[in-house]
Structures are given as C-alpha cells and as structure tokens.
Design a protein around this motif. Structure first.
Motif, PDB file in Angstrom:
ATOM      1  N   TYR A  99      53.803  19.154  25.436  1.00  0.00           N
ATOM      2  CA  TYR A  99      54.113  18.416  26.668  1.00  0.00           C
ATOM      3  C   TYR A  99      55.595  18.608  27.000  1.00  0.00           C
ATOM      4  CZ  TYR A  99      54.204  14.797  30.192  1.00  0.00           C
ATOM      5  OH  TYR A  99      54.332  14.136  31.382  1.00  0.00           O
ATOM      6  N   PRO A 100      55.919  19.096  28.196  1.00  0.00           N
ATOM      7  CA  PRO A 100      57.326  19.377  28.536  1.00  0.00           C
ATOM      8  C   PRO A 100      58.048  18.121  29.030  1.00  0.00           C
ATOM      9  CG  PRO A 100      55.890  20.119  30.299  1.00  0.00           C
ATOM     10  CD  PRO A 100      54.998  19.566  29.231  1.00  0.00           C
ATOM     11  N   LEU A 101      58.481  17.270  28.117  1.00  0.00           N
ATOM     12  CA  LEU A 101      59.128  16.017  28.492  1.00  0.00           C
ATOM     13  C   LEU A 101      60.566  16.231  28.944  1.00  0.00           C
ATOM     14  CD1 LEU A 101      58.913  12.882  28.585  1.00  0.00           C
ATOM     15  CD2 LEU A 101      59.983  12.898  26.335  1.00  0.00           C
ATOM     16  N   SER A 102      61.332  16.959  28.166  1.00  0.00           N
ATOM     17  CA  SER A 102      62.758  17.130  28.449  1.00  0.00           C
ATOM     18  C   SER A 102      62.992  18.382  29.280  1.00  0.00           C
ATOM     19  CB  SER A 102      63.545  17.263  27.146  1.00  0.00           C
ATOM     20  OG  SER A 102      63.367  16.123  26.362  1.00  0.00           O
ATOM     21  N   LEU A 103      63.869  18.244  30.241  1.00  0.00           N
ATOM     22  CA  LEU A 103      64.250  19.359  31.100  1.00  0.00           C
ATOM     23  C   LEU A 103      65.678  19.760  30.807  1.00  0.00           C
ATOM     24  CD1 LEU A 103      62.928  17.779  34.389  1.00  0.00           C
ATOM     25  CD2 LEU A 103      61.856  19.626  33.151  1.00  0.00           C
ATOM     26  N   ASP A 104      66.102  20.847  31.403  1.00  0.00           N
ATOM     27  CA  ASP A 104      67.513  21.209  31.331  1.00  0.00           C
ATOM     28  C   ASP A 104      68.335  20.104  31.981  1.00  0.00           C
ATOM     29  OD1 ASP A 104      66.762  23.606  30.229  1.00  0.00           O
ATOM     30  OD2 ASP A 104      66.785  24.681  32.130  1.00  0.00           O
ATOM     31  N   LYS A 105      69.581  20.056  31.675  1.00  0.00           N
ATOM     32  CA  LYS A 105      70.527  19.106  32.278  1.00  0.00           C
ATOM     33  C   LYS A 105      70.214  17.656  31.911  1.00  0.00           C
ATOM     34  CE  LYS A 105      70.785  22.297  36.098  1.00  0.00           C
ATOM     35  NZ  LYS A 105      70.262  22.597  37.387  1.00  0.00           N
ATOM     36  N   GLY A 106      69.512  17.441  30.791  1.00  0.00           N
ATOM     37  CA  GLY A 106      69.289  16.092  30.298  1.00  0.00           C
ATOM     38  C   GLY A 106      68.265  15.276  31.066  1.00  0.00           C
ATOM     39  N   GLN A 107      67.535  15.868  32.002  1.00  0.00           N
ATOM     40  CA  GLN A 107      66.524  15.128  32.739  1.00  0.00           C
ATOM     41  C   GLN A 107      65.285  14.942  31.874  1.00  0.00           C
ATOM     42  OE1 GLN A 107      66.237  17.885  36.028  1.00  0.00           O
ATOM     43  NE2 GLN A 107      67.239  16.406  37.378  1.00  0.00           N
ATOM     44  N   SER A 108      64.523  13.895  32.151  1.00  0.00           N
ATOM     45  CA  SER A 108      63.320  13.613  31.387  1.00  0.00           C
ATOM     46  C   SER A 108      62.179  13.251  32.329  1.00  0.00           C
ATOM     47  CB  SER A 108      63.573  12.457  30.413  1.00  0.00           C
ATOM     48  OG  SER A 108      62.396  12.136  29.743  1.00  0.00           O
ATOM     49  N   ARG A 109      60.964  13.517  31.890  1.00  0.00           N
ATOM     50  CA  ARG A 109      59.777  13.211  32.688  1.00  0.00           C
ATOM     51  C   ARG A 109      59.040  11.979  32.161  1.00  0.00           C
ATOM     52  NH1 ARG A 109      58.840  19.289  32.371  1.00  0.00           N
ATOM     53  NH2 ARG A 109      59.487  20.027  34.412  1.00  0.00           N
ATOM     54  N   GLU A 110      59.731  11.088  31.492  1.00  0.00           N
ATOM     55  CA  GLU A 110      59.050   9.934  30.906  1.00  0.00           C
ATOM     56  C   GLU A 110      58.579   8.927  31.945  1.00  0.00           C
ATOM     57  OE1 GLU A 110      62.661   7.015  29.633  1.00  0.00           O
ATOM     58  OE2 GLU A 110      62.382   8.817  28.448  1.00  0.00           O
ATOM     59  N   LYS A 111      59.151   8.966  33.144  1.00  0.00           N
ATOM     60  CA  LYS A 111      58.827   7.980  34.174  1.00  0.00           C
ATOM     61  C   LYS A 111      57.337   7.953  34.510  1.00  0.00           C
ATOM     62  CE  LYS A 111      60.721   8.630  38.213  1.00  0.00           C
ATOM     63  NZ  LYS A 111      61.599   8.675  39.380  1.00  0.00           N
ATOM     64  N   ILE A 112      56.664   9.088  34.438  1.00  0.00           N
ATOM     65  CA  ILE A 112      55.238   9.138  34.748  1.00  0.00           C
ATOM     66  C   ILE A 112      54.398   8.588  33.587  1.00  0.00           C
ATOM     67  CG2 ILE A 112      54.786  11.488  33.918  1.00  0.00           C
ATOM     68  CD1 ILE A 112      53.356  10.037  37.129  1.00  0.00           C
ATOM     69  N   LEU A 113      54.913   8.694  32.353  1.00  0.00           N
ATOM     70  CA  LEU A 113      54.139   8.306  31.174  1.00  0.00           C
ATOM     71  C   LEU A 113      54.218   6.816  30.850  1.00  0.00           C
ATOM     72  CD1 LEU A 113      55.141  11.274  28.839  1.00  0.00           C
ATOM     73  CD2 LEU A 113      52.929  10.944  29.954  1.00  0.00           C
ATOM     74  N   LEU A 114      55.407   6.236  30.950  1.00  0.00           N
ATOM     75  CA  LEU A 114      55.617   4.872  30.457  1.00  0.00           C
ATOM     76  C   LEU A 114      54.735   3.814  31.117  1.00  0.00           C
ATOM     77  CD1 LEU A 114      59.449   4.960  29.801  1.00  0.00           C
ATOM     78  CD2 LEU A 114      57.593   4.999  28.125  1.00  0.00           C
ATOM     79  N   PRO A 115      54.452   3.877  32.422  1.00  0.00           N
ATOM     80  CA  PRO A 115      53.617   2.824  33.017  1.00  0.00           C
ATOM     81  C   PRO A 115      52.112   2.967  32.773  1.00  0.00           C
ATOM     82  CG  PRO A 115      54.847   4.032  34.725  1.00  0.00           C
ATOM     83  CD  PRO A 115      55.064   4.725  33.423  1.00  0.00           C
ATOM     84  N   LEU A 116      51.667   4.067  32.150  1.00  0.00           N
ATOM     85  CA  LEU A 116      50.232   4.270  31.976  1.00  0.00           C
ATOM     86  C   LEU A 116      49.609   3.136  31.165  1.00  0.00           C
ATOM     87  CD1 LEU A 116      50.048   8.104  31.259  1.00  0.00           C
ATOM     88  CD2 LEU A 116      49.517   6.925  33.388  1.00  0.00           C
ATOM     89  N   LYS A 117      48.432   2.695  31.586  1.00  0.00           N
ATOM     90  CA  LYS A 117      47.689   1.629  30.904  1.00  0.00           C
ATOM     91  C   LYS A 117      46.258   2.109  30.627  1.00  0.00           C
ATOM     92  CE  LYS A 117      50.686  -1.850  31.811  1.00  0.00           C
ATOM     93  NZ  LYS A 117      51.799  -1.792  30.933  1.00  0.00           N
ATOM     94  N   ASN A 118      45.687   1.633  29.545  1.00  0.00           N
ATOM     95  CA  ASN A 118      44.290   1.906  29.191  1.00  0.00           C
ATOM     96  C   ASN A 118      43.999   3.410  29.075  1.00  0.00           C
ATOM     97  OD1 ASN A 118      43.691  -0.907  29.320  1.00  0.00           O
ATOM     98  ND2 ASN A 118      43.628  -0.713  31.538  1.00  0.00           N
TER      99      ASN A 118
END
Length: 190
Positions: A99-118
C-alpha cells in the motif's frame, strides 16, 4: 481481476498518476458489485497491489480524488445513490500488497484510511519499501476504530512488492524461500 477501463488497451496496467478518479472508482465499484452478485454464496476479498490498495480504500470510503490542473487534490463524497458497494452482504474486505501510504516530500495518504468503519483490511508491506513509513501506526489507529479488523504484516527484506524478498550475502536462498512461504501462509489465514 479488474477489467480494463473503457478505451484502455487490454493488458495495460492501471496506475495512479491521476489518483483514484471518479472514473476509476466507479469502474472498480461496478466490477465489485458484479463479482458480489455473481458469487452470492462466497465472501469476496479484494486482493490488490500498490495503486489497487488505494482504489480499495477509496471504494470502502466512497470517495474519489479529483486533481484539477494547477490545484491541490479535491475530494468528493459519493451520495448513497452513486455508491452502494457495501450493499453486497458477501463483501469480505481487502488485502493490499505494498500500500503506497507515504509520498515524496513527506506527504501521506492516511486521510482516506483513518475514518474507515466496519472494514476488514490486511496490509502486507515489505520492510524495505520507502512508501510504508507510518503504515503500521495508521493500521493500529484503524484497528481502534469501530468494528474494524485490521492486520499489518511486514515482510522482512521485502520491497514495494513485499513478496519479492531480496537475498543478501549473509542470507541463504533457502532462508529467503522459507520466509516467503511463511509469509504466504500468514496471508492465507485471513
């Protein structure tokens, strides 16, 4: 297997240059619905690699990415009429390799994952993959959310494709093969 997008050459890989666009997400959503409906007595697990993990997480969140020229990512929530993947009672979750979470320049894609429920999400990451920085912590946060079942498994010596375990001068080929077999068995448990 996700069929190619309309207009896309057969056998060409779908990559994330433009993000999980509405077109990509709706295409994946339709394929998931068809698979669920064609196999009503089976649990459907989405097995992905790299960009496919992003698509799976966006499917579960019901969000697409739009990247207007010259502007930052814009996200839009789909309405229930647009997005009903989880009306499939037999959808069982996702397994994501690399899963490509971390991007160049310190960006992260966690915003889509953290709110997931069930959700059920199994992350398989190679220890040498530069794009997994912070994934273990994100997975732990997701696990603490309501009714989530999240597994994070790191493959020692694996790269962005975690099942490609590298051999070193100190490690024998048999050791690498034994590790890869153990990893495959751990994945099969899900």
């Amino acid at each position: 297997v996700l069929p190619p997008l309309p207009g896309m050459a057969e056998g060409k890989r779908l990559v994330g240059g433009n993000g999980v666009t509405e077109r990509v997400l709706l295409h994946a959503h339709e394929a998931l619905l068809n698979t669920c409906q064609q196999n009503p007595d089976k649990k459907i697990i989405v097995v992905t690699s790299s960009f496919g993990g992003r698509v799976a997480s966006h499917l579960m969140a019901g969000k697409a990415e739009r990247k207007p020229k010259g502007k930052k990512n814009v996200e839009r929530y789909f309405t229930p009429e647009d997005f009903s993947a989880f009306s499939c009672d037999n959808f069982g979750g996702a397994i994501s390799f690399g899963y490509p979470l971390s991007l160049d320049k310190g960006q992260s894609r966690e915003k889509i994952l953290l709110p997931l429920k069930n959700v059920r999400f199994f992350f398989v990451a190679g220890s040498k993959d530069p794009m997994i920085q912070g994934l273990h912590e994100v997975a732990a946060s997701m696990e603490s959310n309501s009714n989530n079942y999240i597994v994070y498994h790191e493959v020692p010596g694996g790269g962005h494709n975690p099942l490609k375990v590298t051999k070193s001068k100190k490690r024998k080929a048999e050791e690498v093969d034994d590790e890869a077999e153990a990893e495959a068995e751990a994945i099969a448990i899900l």
